[in-house]
Design a protein around this motif. Structure first.
Motif: not given
Length: 221
Positions: A142-161
């Motif tokens: 995924l070199r240089g790719s941009a994922l957007f509209n990611l859940p904001h809570n994924r820092v603490v909730v692994l299921v959101a990754s």
């Protein structure tokens, strides 16, 4: 000096010449002559597909799906992300993003795909999941790719990754390349990758997740 009629050449010679052409050039040959169109469909030309560095719209990429199949082992696509780009694509979003429908078509058409390189591609994480990738993948870049509209809570909730349960959907994955993805990656994303995907370690225990400045953050160095 006499000229050479391309159509007069034997098929074996034409296929040898076509082997040096990229997918876009091959596609353009299809409209030149029916004989060339038939040769362009030869599976030997579509084992390792590299669309080059020029970004292609999603609509144009869909036109190549018919050439792909069980014979296709690797695909490389370059998208619209540039160093000055924001995480969100500008303009017509759909035409600039790798869609779930496109990845699903790859999964259906390419059951033996081993490598998928999505370089500098926009990916809408709310609609496009890595679970739609072919289960045969051994290398994902995924070199240089941009994922957007990611859940904001994924820092603490692994299921959101975006990598949650990746080991279930890509059971033979051996390498993940994430250079230039620091704008959206979190330590939790990387920890999840390394803790759940046992296939990302070779026989010597070397971790096969390649990235840049994030390596020290999650203890990869």
């Amino acid at each position: 000096m006499s000229s050479v009629n391309l159509l007069a050449l034997p098929e074996s010679v034409l296929l040898r010449v076509f082997w040096f052409l990229g997918p876009v050039d091959l596609f353009n040959l299809c409209i030149v002559h029916p004989r060339l169109a038939r040769l362009v469909g030869d599976i030997s030309l579509w084992r390792h597909v590299d669309f080059g560095r020029a970004p292609l719209s999603l609509q144009f990429l869909h036109k190549f799906v018919k050439f792909l199949g069980p014979h296709t082992l690797s695909i490389t696509i370059h998208g619209f992300v540039r160093p000055s780009s924001r995480l969100h694509p500008k303009g017509k979003t759909r035409s600039k993003c790798i869609s779930e429908a496109f990845l699903t078509s790859l999964k259906r058409r390419c059951p033996n795909l081993q490598e998928l390189h999505l370089h500098r591609c926009f990916i809408d994480a709310s609609t496009t999941k890595f679970s739609t990738l072919p289960a045969s993948l051994k290398k994902l870049s995924l070199r240089g790719s941009a994922l957007f509209n990611l859940p904001h809570n994924r820092v603490v909730v692994l299921v959101a990754s975006p990598f949650f349960r990746l080991e279930k959907h890509l059971p033979v994955l051996e390498e993940v390349w994430l250079e230039g993805c620091g704008a959206w990656l979190t330590p939790s994303d990387l920890t999840l990758l390394l803790s759940r995907c046992s296939t990302l370690q070779d026989k010597s225990g070397q971790r096969q997740v390649t990235l840049e400045s994030w390596s020290q953050t999650v203890g990869l160095a």
